[in-house]
Design a protein around this motif. Sequence first.
Motif, PDB file in Angstrom:
ATOM      1  N   GLU A 173       0.868  -1.330  -0.019  1.00 15.62           N
ATOM      2  CA  GLU A 173       0.077   0.054  -0.099  1.00 15.62           C
ATOM      3  C   GLU A 173       0.783   1.176  -0.019  1.00 15.62           C
ATOM      4  OE1 GLU A 173      -2.028  -2.086   3.322  1.00 15.62           O
ATOM      5  OE2 GLU A 173      -1.497  -3.086   1.686  1.00 15.62           O
ATOM      6  N   ASP A 174       1.895   1.260   0.959  1.00 17.18           N
ATOM      7  CA  ASP A 174       3.008   2.215   0.746  1.00 17.18           C
ATOM      8  C   ASP A 174       3.458   2.625  -0.678  1.00 17.18           C
ATOM      9  OD1 ASP A 174       2.614   2.598   3.507  1.00 17.18           O
ATOM     10  OD2 ASP A 174       4.748   1.497   3.913  1.00 17.18           O
ATOM     11  N   ILE A 175       3.715   1.483  -1.340  1.00 22.39           N
ATOM     12  CA  ILE A 175       4.486   1.761  -2.679  1.00 22.39           C
ATOM     13  C   ILE A 175       3.209   2.298  -3.676  1.00 22.39           C
ATOM     14  CG2 ILE A 175       5.370   0.256  -4.698  1.00 22.39           C
ATOM     15  CD1 ILE A 175       6.698  -1.434  -2.711  1.00 22.39           C
ATOM     16  N   LEU A 176       2.122   1.555  -3.526  1.00 21.65           N
ATOM     17  CA  LEU A 176       1.070   2.280  -4.427  1.00 21.65           C
ATOM     18  C   LEU A 176       0.701   3.690  -4.273  1.00 21.65           C
ATOM     19  CD1 LEU A 176      -1.154   1.520  -6.493  1.00 21.65           C
ATOM     20  CD2 LEU A 176      -2.622   1.126  -4.456  1.00 21.65           C
ATOM     21  N   SER A 177       0.488   4.110  -3.023  1.00 23.74           N
ATOM     22  CA  SER A 177       0.172   5.375  -2.863  1.00 23.74           C
ATOM     23  C   SER A 177       1.612   6.443  -3.278  1.00 23.74           C
ATOM     24  CB  SER A 177      -0.281   5.666  -1.234  1.00 23.74           C
ATOM     25  OG  SER A 177       0.745   5.649  -0.477  1.00 23.74           O
TER      26      SER A 177
ATOM     27  N   GLU B 279       4.818  -5.309  -7.829  1.00 27.77           N
ATOM     28  CA  GLU B 279       4.486  -4.779  -6.472  1.00 27.77           C
ATOM     29  C   GLU B 279       2.949  -4.673  -6.400  1.00 27.77           C
ATOM     30  OE1 GLU B 279       5.656  -5.067  -3.654  1.00 27.77           O
ATOM     31  OE2 GLU B 279       7.861  -5.523  -4.199  1.00 27.77           O
ATOM     32  N   VAL B 280       2.414  -3.575  -7.654  1.00 29.53           N
ATOM     33  CA  VAL B 280       0.927  -3.085  -7.506  1.00 29.53           C
ATOM     34  C   VAL B 280       0.375  -3.615  -8.674  1.00 29.53           C
ATOM     35  CG1 VAL B 280       1.681  -1.236  -6.019  1.00 29.53           C
ATOM     36  CG2 VAL B 280       1.641  -1.010  -8.260  1.00 29.53           C
ATOM     37  N   ASN B 281      -0.751  -3.481  -8.697  1.00 27.82           N
ATOM     38  CA  ASN B 281      -1.684  -4.145 -10.167  1.00 27.82           C
ATOM     39  C   ASN B 281      -1.430  -3.029 -11.321  1.00 27.82           C
ATOM     40  OD1 ASN B 281      -3.339  -5.514 -11.395  1.00 27.82           O
ATOM     41  ND2 ASN B 281      -5.165  -5.161 -10.604  1.00 27.82           N
ATOM     42  N   SER B 282      -0.333  -2.928 -11.934  1.00 26.18           N
ATOM     43  CA  SER B 282      -0.096  -1.876 -12.884  1.00 26.18           C
ATOM     44  C   SER B 282       0.644  -2.637 -14.200  1.00 26.18           C
ATOM     45  CB  SER B 282       1.113  -0.776 -12.423  1.00 26.18           C
ATOM     46  OG  SER B 282       2.396  -1.670 -12.388  1.00 26.18           O
ATOM     47  N   ASN B 283       0.363  -2.104 -15.365  1.00 31.28           N
ATOM     48  CA  ASN B 283       0.621  -2.870 -16.707  1.00 31.28           C
ATOM     49  C   ASN B 283       1.640  -2.009 -17.523  1.00 31.28           C
ATOM     50  OD1 ASN B 283      -1.219  -0.871 -17.368  1.00 31.28           O
ATOM     51  ND2 ASN B 283      -2.212  -2.111 -18.687  1.00 31.28           N
ATOM     52  N   PHE B 284       2.655  -1.485 -17.015  1.00 27.70           N
ATOM     53  CA  PHE B 284       3.769  -0.800 -17.603  1.00 27.70           C
ATOM     54  C   PHE B 284       4.252  -1.725 -18.606  1.00 27.70           C
ATOM     55  CE2 PHE B 284       4.037   2.149 -13.910  1.00 27.70           C
ATOM     56  CZ  PHE B 284       3.886   3.422 -14.301  1.00 27.70           C
ATOM     57  N   ASP B 285       4.419  -1.130 -19.866  1.00 28.59           N
ATOM     58  CA  ASP B 285       5.030  -1.723 -20.809  1.00 28.59           C
ATOM     59  C   ASP B 285       6.516  -1.472 -21.203  1.00 28.59           C
ATOM     60  OD1 ASP B 285       6.033  -3.176 -23.231  1.00 28.59           O
ATOM     61  OD2 ASP B 285       4.230  -2.793 -24.424  1.00 28.59           O
ATOM     62  N   LEU B 286       7.644  -2.100 -20.625  1.00 29.39           N
ATOM     63  CA  LEU B 286       8.987  -1.471 -20.851  1.00 29.39           C
ATOM     64  C   LEU B 286       9.346  -1.184 -22.146  1.00 29.39           C
ATOM     65  CD1 LEU B 286       8.774  -2.702 -17.922  1.00 29.39           C
ATOM     66  CD2 LEU B 286      11.046  -3.327 -18.046  1.00 29.39           C
ATOM     67  N   ASN B 287       8.981  -1.738 -23.264  1.00 26.58           N
ATOM     68  CA  ASN B 287       9.052  -1.634 -24.819  1.00 26.58           C
ATOM     69  C   ASN B 287       8.692  -0.087 -24.927  1.00 26.58           C
ATOM     70  OD1 ASN B 287      10.547  -4.170 -25.278  1.00 26.58           O
ATOM     71  ND2 ASN B 287       8.326  -4.872 -25.142  1.00 26.58           N
ATOM     72  N   LYS B 288       7.727   0.394 -24.383  1.00 25.43           N
ATOM     73  CA  LYS B 288       7.095   1.795 -24.654  1.00 25.43           C
ATOM     74  C   LYS B 288       7.817   2.773 -23.907  1.00 25.43           C
ATOM     75  CE  LYS B 288       2.877  -0.243 -26.061  1.00 25.43           C
ATOM     76  NZ  LYS B 288       1.465  -0.150 -25.597  1.00 25.43           N
ATOM     77  N   PHE B 289       9.123   2.609 -23.336  1.00 22.50           N
ATOM     78  CA  PHE B 289       9.829   3.592 -22.653  1.00 22.50           C
ATOM     79  C   PHE B 289      11.405   3.546 -22.891  1.00 22.50           C
ATOM     80  CE2 PHE B 289       5.819   3.358 -20.400  1.00 22.50           C
ATOM     81  CZ  PHE B 289       5.494   4.532 -19.944  1.00 22.50           C
ATOM     82  N   LEU B 290      11.963   4.857 -22.876  1.00 25.81           N
ATOM     83  CA  LEU B 290      13.150   5.075 -23.263  1.00 25.81           C
ATOM     84  C   LEU B 290      14.232   5.446 -22.097  1.00 25.81           C
ATOM     85  CD1 LEU B 290      13.869   6.659 -26.624  1.00 25.81           C
ATOM     86  CD2 LEU B 290      15.076   4.623 -26.081  1.00 25.81           C
ATOM     87  N   HIS B 291      15.340   5.059 -21.878  1.00 24.08           N
ATOM     88  CA  HIS B 291      16.392   5.421 -20.896  1.00 24.08           C
ATOM     89  C   HIS B 291      16.793   6.822 -21.571  1.00 24.08           C
ATOM     90  CE1 HIS B 291      19.702   5.901 -18.267  1.00 24.08           C
ATOM     91  NE2 HIS B 291      20.530   5.864 -19.478  1.00 24.08           N
TER      92      HIS B 291
ATOM     93  N   ASN C 180      -1.684   4.910 -22.324  1.00 20.92           N
ATOM     94  CA  ASN C 180      -2.461   4.583 -21.037  1.00 20.92           C
ATOM     95  C   ASN C 180      -1.707   3.615 -20.123  1.00 20.92           C
ATOM     96  OD1 ASN C 180      -4.038   6.955 -21.329  1.00 20.92           O
ATOM     97  ND2 ASN C 180      -5.754   5.587 -22.468  1.00 20.92           N
ATOM     98  N   VAL C 181      -1.335   3.737 -18.909  1.00 22.54           N
ATOM     99  CA  VAL C 181      -0.928   2.770 -18.045  1.00 22.54           C
ATOM    100  C   VAL C 181      -2.103   2.742 -16.818  1.00 22.54           C
ATOM    101  CG1 VAL C 181       0.887   2.069 -16.546  1.00 22.54           C
ATOM    102  CG2 VAL C 181       1.396   3.054 -18.792  1.00 22.54           C
ATOM    103  N   LYS C 182      -2.537   1.329 -16.696  1.00 22.06           N
ATOM    104  CA  LYS C 182      -3.367   1.164 -15.544  1.00 22.06           C
ATOM    105  C   LYS C 182      -2.642   0.908 -14.264  1.00 22.06           C
ATOM    106  CE  LYS C 182      -6.444  -1.983 -17.213  1.00 22.06           C
ATOM    107  NZ  LYS C 182      -6.981  -3.145 -16.918  1.00 22.06           N
ATOM    108  N   ILE C 183      -2.856   1.547 -13.317  1.00 21.18           N
ATOM    109  CA  ILE C 183      -2.045   1.421 -11.996  1.00 21.18           C
ATOM    110  C   ILE C 183      -3.331   1.168 -11.105  1.00 21.18           C
ATOM    111  CG2 ILE C 183      -0.482   2.197 -10.287  1.00 21.18           C
ATOM    112  CD1 ILE C 183       0.708   3.835 -12.382  1.00 21.18           C
ATOM    113  N   ASP C 184      -3.464   0.013 -10.081  1.00 21.60           N
ATOM    114  CA  ASP C 184      -4.631  -0.374  -9.572  1.00 21.60           C
ATOM    115  C   ASP C 184      -5.855   0.162 -10.175  1.00 21.60           C
ATOM    116  OD1 ASP C 184      -5.082  -1.653  -7.110  1.00 21.60           O
ATOM    117  OD2 ASP C 184      -5.683   0.161  -6.102  1.00 21.60           O
ATOM    118  N   GLY C 185      -6.695   0.974  -9.707  1.00 15.75           N
ATOM    119  CA  GLY C 185      -7.872   1.218 -10.117  1.00 15.75           C
ATOM    120  C   GLY C 185      -7.591   2.666 -11.095  1.00 15.75           C
ATOM    121  N   SER C 186      -6.635   3.186 -11.111  1.00 11.73           N
ATOM    122  CA  SER C 186      -6.255   4.474 -11.772  1.00 11.73           C
ATOM    123  C   SER C 186      -5.753   4.199 -13.041  1.00 11.73           C
ATOM    124  CB  SER C 186      -5.263   5.367 -11.020  1.00 11.73           C
ATOM    125  OG  SER C 186      -5.672   5.348  -9.777  1.00 11.73           O
TER     126      SER C 186
END
Length: 326
Positions: free
Chosen positions: A11-15, A223-235, A257-263
């Motif tokens: 929960e700490d991480i999510l918030s 850790e949290v319910n999210s769906n970041f696609d690593l191929n869609k970001f650059l260092h 759009n990235v889903k993180i928990d309900g947001s």
Amino acid sequence: MTIKTEEITQEDILSEVLDNLMMPVKQLPSKLFYDEKGSRLFDKICELEEYYPTRTEMQIMIDNIEEMSALLGEGTLLIELGSGSSLKIRLLLDNIPGLAGYVPVDISSKHLIQSCETLKEDYPHLDIFPLVADYTKDFELPEINKPFDHKAVYFPGSTIGNFTLPQAKEFLGRIAKLCGKNGGLIIGVDLKKDKKILEEAYNDKKGITATFNLNILEHINNEVNSNFDLNKFLHFAFFNEDASRIEMHLISKENQNVKIDGSIIHFEKGENILTEYSYKYTLESFAKLASDYFEVRKVWVDDDNLFSVQYLRVKPHSILPNGEGF
Ligand code: AVI
């Protein structure tokens, strides 16, 4: 050996993740780099040709360990923040005269348990008081059931560089309060230098730093319910000369759009997430930063002035953040 735990929860991480991504300039807390994979990647970074801080700091420690240990003195209770640097801590454990005890503080209980078990085997007479805690926040030491003369904090690796300037000041205030009267601080501080050397250190040819940076997204997905696609970001990392800091970012390759928990968090193509600052100090700028709480007693640097290890003493009359003095 009992372990006191103030571990961070999901929960700490999510918030924290949501709060940071909802800021006007999106960001993520750099402590989230360090899951198991991230810690392994960081170890690899430390061995890279381009990444000078780790080997330079180690050499400074080796070259000056006797003087450092003598300054810390008899009866020290040694508190290490981020107890990953077992080689460096062993130098101190081997050399401080009449060490009263050792308090390793780490955010990861697994990491802490492993390193304490090995240390206990190699140093059977050493009193170890481990603490699982996030030292970027307020924390309390475990009960120390034996006498000691004074406390000293060991904070290597120039991790202080990963705090913003107000955070670094606030952190130093908390450390001064934790150490109290006659307290000391041995700290690794990376130095300002040629932009090319700095930018190469954070854009290594093997791409390990890029993988490390992207792994923050994978860690969050785990850790949290999210769906970041690593191929869609650059260092992306560069030295911001005016602010005297390396900045690491992740840049969105497309509108998404990235889903993180309900947001749902929207990213525009080219929009960036700030993942890390790594401030580079001059000896003067660091002494000034610390000056409310600490007096710099001794500075050791390498021949090329790349890195410094510094010994600071708590100012006896420093005013603490809560208004208390000594
Ligand atoms: C842990 N910290 C001091 C490292 C630094 O250099 O700021 C983290 C790091 N980021 C990319 N490479 C290394």
